[in-house]
Design a protein around this motif. Structure first.
Motif, short mmCIF file in Angstrom:
data_model
loop_
_atom_site.label_atom_id
_atom_site.label_comp_id
_atom_site.label_asym_id
_atom_site.label_seq_id
_atom_site.Cartn_x
_atom_site.Cartn_y
_atom_site.Cartn_z
N ARG A 1 0.83 -1.22 0.00
CA ARG A 1 0.00 0.00 0.00
C ARG A 1 0.86 1.26 0.00
NH1 ARG A 1 -3.05 -2.89 3.72
NH2 ARG A 1 -2.13 -1.70 5.42
N HIS B 1 3.85 1.69 -1.24
CA HIS B 1 4.42 1.88 -2.57
C HIS B 1 3.35 2.30 -3.58
CE1 HIS B 1 7.93 0.02 -0.74
NE2 HIS B 1 8.61 0.50 -1.76
N GLU B 2 2.15 1.74 -3.46
CA GLU B 2 1.06 2.16 -4.36
C GLU B 2 0.74 3.64 -4.19
OE1 GLU B 2 -1.48 -1.98 -4.95
OE2 GLU B 2 -1.98 -0.68 -3.25
N GLY C 1 2.78 5.72 -6.41
CA GLY C 1 2.69 5.49 -7.83
C GLY C 1 3.31 4.20 -8.34
N PHE C 2 3.83 3.37 -7.46
CA PHE C 2 4.36 2.08 -7.88
C PHE C 2 3.21 1.19 -8.34
CE2 PHE C 2 7.85 3.57 -5.36
CZ PHE C 2 8.98 2.88 -5.77
N ALA C 3 3.44 0.42 -9.38
CA ALA C 3 2.46 -0.53 -9.87
C ALA C 3 3.02 -1.95 -9.76
CB ALA C 3 2.12 -0.24 -11.33
N VAL C 4 2.16 -2.89 -9.45
CA VAL C 4 2.58 -4.29 -9.42
C VAL C 4 2.86 -4.73 -10.84
CG1 VAL C 4 1.85 -6.66 -8.91
CG2 VAL C 4 1.28 -4.82 -7.31
N VAL C 5 4.05 -5.29 -11.06
CA VAL C 5 4.41 -5.76 -12.40
C VAL C 5 4.58 -7.28 -12.43
CG1 VAL C 5 5.43 -3.59 -13.15
CG2 VAL C 5 6.87 -5.27 -11.98
N THR D 1 6.44 -9.96 -4.53
CA THR D 1 5.71 -9.04 -5.39
C THR D 1 6.69 -8.00 -5.89
OG1 THR D 1 3.61 -9.37 -4.26
CG2 THR D 1 3.86 -7.31 -5.47
N MET E 1 7.20 -4.46 -7.78
CA MET E 1 6.51 -3.22 -8.10
C MET E 1 7.52 -2.29 -8.77
SD MET E 1 4.21 -2.72 -4.66
CE MET E 1 2.98 -1.68 -5.48
N GLN E 2 7.02 -1.41 -9.63
CA GLN E 2 7.90 -0.52 -10.39
C GLN E 2 7.32 0.87 -10.45
OE1 GLN E 2 8.42 -1.71 -14.48
NE2 GLN E 2 10.34 -0.58 -14.66
N LEU E 3 8.22 1.85 -10.38
CA LEU E 3 7.88 3.26 -10.54
C LEU E 3 8.77 3.88 -11.60
CD1 LEU E 3 6.34 5.81 -9.45
CD2 LEU E 3 8.37 6.21 -8.03
#
Length: 173
Positions: free
Chosen positions: A138, A140-141, A144-148, A165, A167-169
């Motif tokens: 949460r 990181h989301e 603006g990080f998205a699960v990749v 999991t 995640m990338q920004l």
């Protein structure tokens, strides 16, 4: 420098320095001993901690959160992979001292770390998070990080397998 308030005390995020090493090591070793945030059960020795921090200080990729003269959290980024093709992508780590979670310290550290990586010219930031760590996902989301993707049973600790999991920004505007 970012200022927030923790139980009435001002919390400042600032670049880490060599003198912060033992406090950072204590936070990190507590996470090693009690959580699945770091998939190792090996405590960091003082010598290993100095070398680890020196690498981060050398590239300007370490921050601490301080309240009342005490380090209450730290954040770093490091190369995601060692091959030169990955040189524009970094991976972050954010840790908050036991008893100081949930007060906005992790968010202040992550925000400042993202800004630092952008100023350094990095293209992308990766977060590798144990899939059951909903609060870190949460956090990181929110930035603006998205699960990749998810890597199933990527690591083992405390006699159990854990999923990772990713995640990338994107850092470039």
């Amino acid at each position: 420098m970012t200022a927030i308030y923790e139980k009435g005390a001002v919390v400042r995020v600032r670049p880490a320095c060599e003198a912060d090493g033992e406090a950072i090591r204590a936070i990190r070793n507590h996470a090693v001993a009690t959580s699945t945030a770091l998939w190792t059960q090996t405590q960091q020795s003082p010598a290993d901690a100095r070398a680890w921090l020196a690498a981060h200080l050398g590239r300007g990729s370490a921050l601490v959160a301080e309240a009342g003269g005490r380090v209450v959290g730290f954040a770093v980024y490091a190369p995601w992979r060692e091959l030169d093709g990955y040189r524009h992508t970094v991976e972050n780590s954010v840790y908050v001292r036991e008893g100081s979670q949930g007060l906005g310290i992790g968010g202040a550290l992550l925000s400042a770390l993202i800004d630092s990586a952008r100023r350094a010219g990095h293209h992308s930031m990766i977060a590798g998070i144990e899939s059951g760590n909903a609060s870190s996902i949460r956090l990181h989301e929110r930035f603006g990080f998205a699960v990749v993707g998810t890597v199933r049973e990527a690591g083992r600790k405390f006699g159990r397998w854990f999923d990772l999991t990713l995640m990338q920004l994107p850092l470039e505007a």
